[in-house]
Design an enzyme around this catalytic site. Structure first.
Site, PDB file in Angstrom:
ATOM      1  N   GLN A  11       0.827  -1.211   0.000  1.00 58.55           N
ATOM      2  CA  GLN A  11       0.000   0.000   0.000  1.00 58.55           C
ATOM      3  C   GLN A  11       0.858   1.256   0.000  1.00 58.55           C
ATOM      4  OE1 GLN A  11      -3.399  -0.374  -0.576  1.00 58.55           O
ATOM      5  NE2 GLN A  11      -2.435  -2.368  -0.867  1.00 58.55           N
TER       6      GLN A  11
ATOM      7  N   HIS B 182       1.674   3.048  -3.297  1.00 57.10           N
ATOM      8  CA  HIS B 182       0.668   3.805  -4.056  1.00 57.10           C
ATOM      9  C   HIS B 182       1.066   5.277  -4.167  1.00 57.10           C
ATOM     10  CE1 HIS B 182      -2.572   1.153  -5.181  1.00 57.10           C
ATOM     11  NE2 HIS B 182      -2.561   0.594  -3.990  1.00 57.10           N
TER      12      HIS B 182
ATOM     13  N   GLU C 103      -9.157   0.760   5.680  1.00 59.51           N
ATOM     14  CA  GLU C 103      -9.618   0.296   4.368  1.00 59.51           C
ATOM     15  C   GLU C 103      -9.347  -1.207   4.224  1.00 59.51           C
ATOM     16  OE1 GLU C 103      -8.755   1.325  -0.362  1.00 59.51           O
ATOM     17  OE2 GLU C 103      -7.305   1.896   1.177  1.00 59.51           O
ATOM     18  N   HIS C 104      -8.098  -1.602   4.440  1.00 57.51           N
ATOM     19  CA  HIS C 104      -7.694  -3.012   4.370  1.00 57.51           C
ATOM     20  C   HIS C 104      -7.189  -3.448   5.745  1.00 57.51           C
ATOM     21  CE1 HIS C 104      -6.663  -1.254   0.318  1.00 57.51           C
ATOM     22  NE2 HIS C 104      -7.465  -2.231  -0.062  1.00 57.51           N
TER      23      HIS C 104
ATOM     24  N   ASP D 254      -6.885  -6.955  -4.173  1.00 56.02           N
ATOM     25  CA  ASP D 254      -6.806  -5.874  -5.158  1.00 56.02           C
ATOM     26  C   ASP D 254      -7.115  -6.366  -6.567  1.00 56.02           C
ATOM     27  OD1 ASP D 254      -6.218  -3.785  -3.476  1.00 56.02           O
ATOM     28  OD2 ASP D 254      -4.047  -3.908  -3.748  1.00 56.02           O
TER      29      ASP D 254
ATOM     30  N   GLU E  52     -50.717  17.108  13.404  1.00 56.26           N
ATOM     31  CA  GLU E  52     -49.720  17.940  12.737  1.00 56.26           C
ATOM     32  C   GLU E  52     -50.360  19.105  11.981  1.00 56.26           C
ATOM     33  OE1 GLU E  52     -47.418  15.308  10.265  1.00 56.26           O
ATOM     34  OE2 GLU E  52     -46.437  14.338  11.974  1.00 56.26           O
TER      35      GLU E  52
ATOM     36  N   HIS F  18     -54.240  16.031   4.478  1.00 51.55           N
ATOM     37  CA  HIS F  18     -53.744  14.671   4.698  1.00 51.55           C
ATOM     38  C   HIS F  18     -54.831  13.840   5.401  1.00 51.55           C
ATOM     39  CE1 HIS F  18     -49.773  16.312   3.796  1.00 51.55           C
ATOM     40  NE2 HIS F  18     -49.233  15.107   3.919  1.00 51.55           N
TER      41      HIS F  18
END
Length: 433
Positions: free
Chosen positions: A264, A267, A332-333, A366, A420, A425
């Site tokens: 990683q 990257h 993430e991993h 990956d 309400e 309604h």
């Protein structure tokens, strides 16, 4: 080459929470200059359509397009790329695609409904998106694996039309990217990139159709554009730098762990690689492996910058403590390189993907294990999930009242609506009583 001395943290230290937070901190604040430029690009594409795309593409990608038709690659070009691949690349792509598709098939949400005693039917209708857009980095930064990971779940979901955009700087295309698009079933491919491609997918031009959702990785301009068009279209996520967190009991070969951390770190300089162990001697061994193996790496300087700037070793009292630290980081991993990964995984609540056991390198995920590699970063695994088929499906509620059901529900709705002060309604419901 100067040795790397990894930052060491200890979970028993009173200042551990503060020190960990400082190491995890990632400045994702918007660059206002980039923000303004992207806004201008989006506005220009909305106003001038294809002409803006041609102008930006020629300017940024050093191309010489004169008509919008030249921006699209025909299906024959994709098939030619596939047919021309060396056998080993074709086989690897095909196998990876089959594994990603088999995994994705298990994710499909199904419509459902049930009938109440009075005959009222309630349920949920699941439908695919009509159109989805896939952004793929181009030129030298080409990732055919990302094409498979983004396109195949969309096609399994039943998306009507999948539009891919990929810049071709200087006219340079990547055969594996185009081949991946072919076997994944991408419907149309446009050779455009950057914020202008995102704008075209969001709003449409005379040639590029507007889509319902945009997925796929890109640079800061692409990420900013995705933020700014969200609402007009859906997006997958805004991804931060890549991350790996490894929990090891000290029994895995330290070279394996060092290389997993490198996987990683290579990257970019902002990627984050963290190792947690209850064995301080093992941390020393992995640091020695890092310094032994680093000179062999093609991207050694990037790895060095990542490991020294954002990496860390964390000593914990036990593997249970390691799990709690991992949940706080929400990586993430997450690799669980321990004797009993199933037991440790049961304690994990926050992680994008969990790689279990000593033999499960994150790199397999990956490319070809099957689960998606588009994962939440920057601790967003606390509340979000990997990209999947469900990201390309919508859910609609179904309500079909019987006469008896409408009468009973109408009484309840009337009381609540009048509470309400929404008289229309109430009366709408009361007509069916």
């Amino acid at each position: 080459m100067t040795a790397i001395n990894m930052l060491r943290l200890d979970s028993t230290n009173p200042d551990f929470a503060r020190d960990l937070q400082q190491r995890l901190a990632w400045d994702a604040s918007d660059d206002l200059d980039i923000h303004q430029r992207v806004l201008e690009i989006i506005a220009n594409v909305r106003k001038s359509g294809d002409q803006a795309l041609i102008d930006y593409t020629n300017r940024f990608d050093r191309t010489n397009f004169t008509t919008a038709g030249e921006l699209e690659l025909d299906k024959a070009a994709l098939k030619h790329a596939w047919d021309s691949l060396p056998d080993d690349q074709a086989q690897a792509l095909q196998t990876a695609a089959e594994r990603v598709r088999a995994y994705a098939e298990q994710q499909k949400l199904q419509s459902w409904q049930f009938t109440e005693a009075d005959g009222t039917v309630l349920g949920q209708k699941v439908t695919p998106l009509d159109k989805a857009g896939l952004y793929v980095p181009g030129g030298k930064a080409a990732y055919p694996s990302s094409v498979l990971m983004n396109a195949i779940p969309a096609k399994v979901a039943g998306v009507g039309e999948l539009i891919m955009v990929v810049p071709t700087p200087g006219g340079e295309t990547n055969a594996m990217v185009l081949a991946a698009a072919y076997i994944a079933g991408v419907d149309r491919v446009f050779t455009i990139g950057g914020a202008q491609a995102v704008a075209a997918l969001a709003y449409g031009t005379e040639t590029v159709p507007a889509v319902d959702k945009i997925v796929g990785p890109g640079n800061i301009y692409v990420a900013t554009a995705k933020k700014l068009v969200f609402g007009q279209v859906g997006i997958d996520m805004i991804a931060g730098p890549s991350e790996i967190l490894i929990i090891c009991d000290g029994q895995t070969h330290p070279d394996w762990i060092a290389m997993d951390l490198f996987s990683q770190a290579e990257h970019d300089e902002n990627a984050q690689s963290i190792l947690i162990s209850d064995n301080s001697e093992f941390l020393d061994q992995v640091e020695a492996s890092i310094n032994k193996l680093l000179p062999e790496m093609e991207r050694a300087e990037i790895i060095r910058a990542s490991m020294t700037g954002r990496g860390a070793f964390i000593k914990v009292a036990s593997l249970a403590d390691a799990a709690e630290v991992a949940n706080r980081i929400a990586p993430e991993h997450l690799e669980l390189s321990v004797a009993d990964p199933e037991a440790l995984a049961a304690q994990i609540r926050n992680a994008g993907a969990i790689f279990m056991g000593r033999y499960t390198a994150e790199a397999l995920g990956d490319y070809c294990a099957g689960p998606n590699h588009v994962l939440p970063t920057s601790s967003t695994a606390r509340y979000s999930s990997p990209l999947g088929v469900y990201d390309f499906q919508k859910r609609s509620s179904l309500i079909n009242c019987s006469a008896a059901g409408a009468s009973e529900l109408g009484k309840i709705a009337s009381v609540l609506a009048r509470g309400e002060s929404l008289t229309a309604h109430a009366r709408s419901a009361e007509y069916r009583i």
